[in-house]
Design a protein around this motif. Structure first.
Motif, PDB file in Angstrom:
ATOM      1  N   SER A 169      -7.379  67.995  93.140  1.00 18.60           N
ATOM      2  CA  SER A 169      -8.640  68.689  92.847  1.00 18.60           C
ATOM      3  C   SER A 169      -9.799  67.716  92.722  1.00 18.60           C
ATOM      4  N   ASP A 170      -9.494  66.451  92.401  1.00 17.81           N
ATOM      5  CA  ASP A 170     -10.542  65.432  92.303  1.00 17.81           C
ATOM      6  C   ASP A 170     -10.922  64.869  93.668  1.00 17.81           C
ATOM      7  N   GLN A 171     -10.169  65.233  94.717  1.00 21.52           N
ATOM      8  CA  GLN A 171     -10.396  64.676  96.045  1.00 21.52           C
ATOM      9  C   GLN A 171     -10.958  65.696  97.039  1.00 21.52           C
ATOM     10  N   LEU A 172     -11.158  66.919  96.588  1.00 26.20           N
ATOM     11  CA  LEU A 172     -11.605  67.963  97.504  1.00 26.20           C
ATOM     12  C   LEU A 172     -13.073  67.809  97.863  1.00 26.20           C
ATOM     13  N   ASN A 173     -13.383  68.037  99.122  1.00 25.94           N
ATOM     14  CA  ASN A 173     -14.755  68.025  99.592  1.00 25.94           C
ATOM     15  C   ASN A 173     -15.391  69.397  99.365  1.00 25.94           C
ATOM     16  N   PRO A 174     -16.732  69.489  99.414  1.00 21.97           N
ATOM     17  CA  PRO A 174     -17.382  70.792  99.259  1.00 21.97           C
ATOM     18  C   PRO A 174     -16.844  71.807 100.277  1.00 21.97           C
ATOM     19  N   GLY A 175     -16.469  72.986  99.823  1.00 24.58           N
ATOM     20  CA  GLY A 175     -15.956  74.023 100.701  1.00 24.58           C
ATOM     21  C   GLY A 175     -14.493  73.893 101.054  1.00 24.58           C
ATOM     22  N   GLU A 176     -13.852  72.847 100.552  1.00 24.25           N
ATOM     23  CA  GLU A 176     -12.434  72.630 100.862  1.00 24.25           C
ATOM     24  C   GLU A 176     -11.563  73.276  99.793  1.00 24.25           C
ATOM     25  N   GLU A 177     -10.469  73.911 100.197  1.00 24.41           N
ATOM     26  CA  GLU A 177      -9.559  74.537  99.259  1.00 24.41           C
ATOM     27  C   GLU A 177      -8.117  74.197  99.607  1.00 24.41           C
ATOM     28  N   VAL A 178      -7.303  74.126  98.582  1.00 27.75           N
ATOM     29  CA  VAL A 178      -5.883  73.817  98.751  1.00 27.75           C
ATOM     30  C   VAL A 178      -5.140  75.073  99.192  1.00 27.75           C
ATOM     31  N   LEU A 179      -4.389  74.957 100.289  1.00 33.91           N
ATOM     32  CA  LEU A 179      -3.601  76.075 100.799  1.00 33.91           C
ATOM     33  C   LEU A 179      -2.142  75.993 100.377  1.00 33.91           C
ATOM     34  N   LEU A 180      -1.642  74.762 100.243  1.00 32.26           N
ATOM     35  CA  LEU A 180      -0.229  74.595  99.906  1.00 32.26           C
ATOM     36  C   LEU A 180       0.006  73.205  99.326  1.00 32.26           C
ATOM     37  N   VAL A 181       0.801  73.135  98.273  1.00 33.61           N
ATOM     38  CA  VAL A 181       1.240  71.865  97.687  1.00 33.61           C
ATOM     39  C   VAL A 181       2.764  71.852  97.719  1.00 33.61           C
ATOM     40  N   ILE A 182       3.325  70.795  98.285  1.00 31.38           N
ATOM     41  CA  ILE A 182       4.775  70.693  98.421  1.00 31.38           C
ATOM     42  C   ILE A 182       5.288  69.474  97.666  1.00 31.38           C
ATOM     43  N   TYR A 183       6.247  69.716  96.788  1.00 28.81           N
ATOM     44  CA  TYR A 183       7.011  68.643  96.148  1.00 28.81           C
ATOM     45  C   TYR A 183       8.426  68.675  96.718  1.00 28.81           C
ATOM     46  N   GLN A 184       9.222  67.689  96.383  1.00 27.37           N
ATOM     47  CA  GLN A 184      10.600  67.676  96.830  1.00 27.37           C
ATOM     48  C   GLN A 184      11.409  68.749  96.086  1.00 27.37           C
ATOM     49  N   ALA A 185      12.611  69.006  96.565  1.00 22.07           N
ATOM     50  CA  ALA A 185      13.490  69.992  95.933  1.00 22.07           C
ATOM     51  C   ALA A 185      13.831  69.560  94.504  1.00 22.07           C
ATOM     52  N   TRP A 186      14.208  70.536  93.676  1.00 21.16           N
ATOM     53  CA  TRP A 186      14.399  70.300  92.244  1.00 21.16           C
ATOM     54  C   TRP A 186      15.468  69.266  91.938  1.00 21.16           C
ATOM     55  N   TYR A 187      16.478  69.122  92.791  1.00 19.45           N
ATOM     56  CA  TYR A 187      17.569  68.195  92.463  1.00 19.45           C
ATOM     57  C   TYR A 187      17.117  66.743  92.517  1.00 19.45           C
TER      58      TYR A 187
END
Length: 225
Positions: A45-63
């Motif tokens: 959120s600190d790196q977003l440009n004006p008008g830019e929005e996050v569509l998806l955030v992916i982390y690794q699987a829970w294990y």
């Protein structure tokens, strides 16, 4: 409409995703910003440009975050088990012979729990270094620095990838976990179809290991729609 989609996305998050986000925010509060951004990916959120929005955030699987995941979500059960083991040692007066008095053996479950907590922190740091963010303008890929895994490295790519491919891990053990948890290594390439000789793996691709298949499918739907 955008607010409704955001709320729906929040509701569809798995416990593993929520856990990762909470732990990521925790470390961002614990460490000063400059130190945090050396060890872990900065808050998107600190790196977003004006008008830019996050569509998806992916982390690794829970294990890949197993210990921190269990200790965070099921700590009452862990504490109860430690108390039960301690009570069993006291009731049967178990003596390992490691200490001058058998009473010191009552500390063993709690020492093991402390060691496990230390391992959980280490495991969690490695887990949070991997992150893939897709916005409406770019792709932001965070990974451990190759020659210094305690450092975090971030790659930002403009434009849509040409190839998103899911493959099995090269490790037999990890491959078994992927079978059980419906996960794969995801290969992302901005170039056309180029493969490693004798395999179906995309050549010169960014690779994020151990990603849930449902996240990979969501990634494909965003990129190729």
């Amino acid at each position: 409409m955008a607010e409704t989609q955001t709320q729906s996305s929040e509701e569809n998050k798995s416990m593993a995703e929520i856990t990762a986000e909470v732990q990521s925010r925790f470390w961002s509060r614990v460490f000063p910003p400059r130190l945090h951004d050396i060890l872990l990916p900065p808050d998107i959120s600190d790196q977003l440009n004006p008008g830019e929005e996050v569509l998806l955030v992916i982390y690794q699987a829970w294990y890949k975050n197993f210990s921190a995941y269990v200790l965070y979500n099921y700590y009452p059960i862990v504490v109860i088990l430690a108390l039960l083991v301690t009570s069993g040692i006291a009731y049967f007066r178990l003596d390992t012979g490691l200490f001058p008095s058998w009473l010191w053996n009552l500390m063993i479950p709690w020492l093991l729990l402390l060691v496990w907590c230390g391992w959980a922190i280490y495991e969690n740091f490695n887990y949070l270094k991997w992150r893939l963010v897709i916005t409406n303008n770019r792709l932001v890929f965070a990974t451990p620095q190759k020659d210094a895994r305690y450092l975090s490295d971030t790659i930002q790519l403009n434009g849509k990838p040409k190839v998103v491919d899911a493959n099995w891990s090269d490790s037999e053990l990890i491959r078994l976990l992927q079978m059980v948890t419906a996960s794969r290594d995801v290969f992302i390439s901005l170039q056309g179809l180029q493969f490693v000789q004798g395999t179906a793996k995309v050549k010169d691709a960014l690779v994020m290991p151990d990603v849930e298949l449902k996240k990979i499918e969501r990634l494909k739907s965003i990129i190729f729609s």
